[in-house]
Enzyme design. Sequence first.
Site, mmCIF file in Angstrom:
data_model
loop_
_atom_site.group_PDB
_atom_site.id
_atom_site.type_symbol
_atom_site.label_atom_id
_atom_site.label_comp_id
_atom_site.label_asym_id
_atom_site.label_seq_id
_atom_site.Cartn_x
_atom_site.Cartn_y
_atom_site.Cartn_z
ATOM 1 N N THR A 82 0.853 -1.192 0.000
ATOM 2 C CA THR A 82 0.000 0.000 0.000
ATOM 3 C C THR A 82 0.887 1.239 0.000
ATOM 4 O O THR A 82 0.692 2.165 -0.794
ATOM 5 C CB THR A 82 -0.932 -0.006 1.236
ATOM 6 N N ASN A 161 -5.326 -9.532 -7.893
ATOM 7 C CA ASN A 161 -5.490 -10.212 -6.612
ATOM 8 C C ASN A 161 -6.832 -10.923 -6.463
ATOM 9 O O ASN A 161 -6.987 -11.760 -5.582
ATOM 10 C CB ASN A 161 -5.313 -9.219 -5.460
ATOM 11 N N THR A 247 13.390 4.375 10.599
ATOM 12 C CA THR A 247 14.237 3.257 11.005
ATOM 13 C C THR A 247 13.750 1.969 10.358
ATOM 14 O O THR A 247 12.556 1.664 10.382
ATOM 15 C CB THR A 247 14.207 3.121 12.546
ATOM 16 N N CYS A 333 -20.034 -7.113 3.022
ATOM 17 C CA CYS A 333 -21.084 -6.317 3.638
ATOM 18 C C CYS A 333 -20.450 -5.345 4.612
ATOM 19 O O CYS A 333 -19.710 -5.739 5.500
ATOM 20 C CB CYS A 333 -22.052 -7.207 4.406
HETATM 21 C C1 LIG Z 1 -2.259 -7.170 -0.780
HETATM 22 C C2 LIG Z 1 -2.131 -6.246 -1.940
HETATM 23 C C3 LIG Z 1 -1.729 -4.918 -1.773
HETATM 24 C C4 LIG Z 1 -1.493 -4.304 -0.410
HETATM 25 O O1 LIG Z 1 -0.345 -4.792 0.175
HETATM 26 P P1 LIG Z 1 -0.032 -4.523 1.716
HETATM 27 O O2 LIG Z 1 1.370 -4.950 1.877
HETATM 28 O O3 LIG Z 1 -1.000 -5.377 2.466
HETATM 29 O O4 LIG Z 1 -0.226 -3.070 1.971
HETATM 30 C C5 LIG Z 1 -1.567 -4.148 -2.892
HETATM 31 N N1 LIG Z 1 -1.795 -4.633 -4.115
HETATM 32 C C6 LIG Z 1 -2.183 -5.909 -4.324
HETATM 33 C C7 LIG Z 1 -2.409 -6.404 -5.703
HETATM 34 C C8 LIG Z 1 -2.374 -6.750 -3.241
HETATM 35 O O5 LIG Z 1 -2.789 -8.006 -3.441
#
Ligand SMILES: *Cc1c(COP(=O)(O)O)cnc(C)c1O
Length: 394
Positions: A82, A161, A247, A333
Amino acid sequence: MKNSAQPALKFPVYLDNHATTPLDPRVLDAMLPYFTSKFGNAASHSHQFGWETSAAVEKARSQIASLIGASPAEIVFTSGATESDNLAIKGTAEAHRQNGNHIITAATEHKAVLDSCRALERHGFKISCLPVNSDGFIDLNQLRNAITSETILVTIMAANNEIGVLQPVEEIAAICRERGVLFHSDAVQALGRIPFDVRKIGMDLASLTAHKCYGPKGVGALYVRSGVKPAPIIDGGGHERGMRSGTLNVPGIVGFGRACEIAQQELAEESIRIATLRDRLRDHLLAELDGLAINGSTERRLPGNLNISFSSVDGETLMTAVREMAVSSGSACSSDKVDHSHVLKSLGLSDEQAGSSLRFGIGRFNTEAEIEYVAARVVEAVKSLRELSHQAAV
Ligand SMILES: *Cc1c(COP(=O)(O)O)cnc(C)c1O
């Protein structure tokens, strides 16, 4: 007789490996010393404690770089994908503002990408969101036509995903290179699951995370091609060549590195084994049940992904009926309203079809016995739910 030598199954069977993966015990082993005796700050240059953790971080950087065909200096550690998506998109937007204000993305992207783009829209950027066809692919001609003299960045994921669809990233990279536009890819689901080489593909930026490839949560990376430099979104001590202060999460980074090393050694064999399990689940369900539809391309998709719509059966109800498995549904939901998957909707599915979908994500620790069990239980549950709704209708 047949099952006498097999260990008893443990329930629920975990089949949600696109949401997160269990930590590989070998990864935990690598991490443990960095929670105890090796606690130094990797930025402490004046003593042994810092030297040993700094060396461990650099080893992990090499392990991650090696898996994706990058050089270690091109890996910037973050808190996860993210953050990597935010850094790639917002950081590029800021660094290249004088070159233009237009960014291109696609409808099936992860929220971390879509919402980063949306945030930039509020700051005067223009966003083009490419549609996908019913298989989940963007159209390369539409991409070509969408690029203008104002375009600074194209962000298209490597593997989805929800439906596991693999976008044609090499072709996308070639188009971007030809037009002088940077190419970022959210490569989270590709990492460790399919061969993924940033140099061969020709990417400029790629988001990665550890917890989707049997590493720990809360640690990720952004591949930043040498010569590219997004502006930081977290300012401070100037760590990670000024692109990401803070860090370093040493135990997490060590685990991420070990996870990539294992993936590099085992990916070729593992992806075949996992694809075989996925095909077995798919074939079992298709053989026993009518009215199923597989969502996303059946040709170009992740080995462990199966996304299926079970017509006239609600996904959430089906999950409740089969409590021995952990999967995801195509709708969530939230308090009073139902949120249907934007990915499934963008393939052209109705609310009802999206609501009748389940995502199975098969991973490293799944066994044939688990798959057989789950397939049989899902068949049984779908048949009885359909029977019930038929009786109710009569
Ligand atoms: C899980 C996922 C994220 C987010 O990753 P995090 O490390 O949980 O923040 C972003 N993009 C895709 C395609 C994901 O499957």
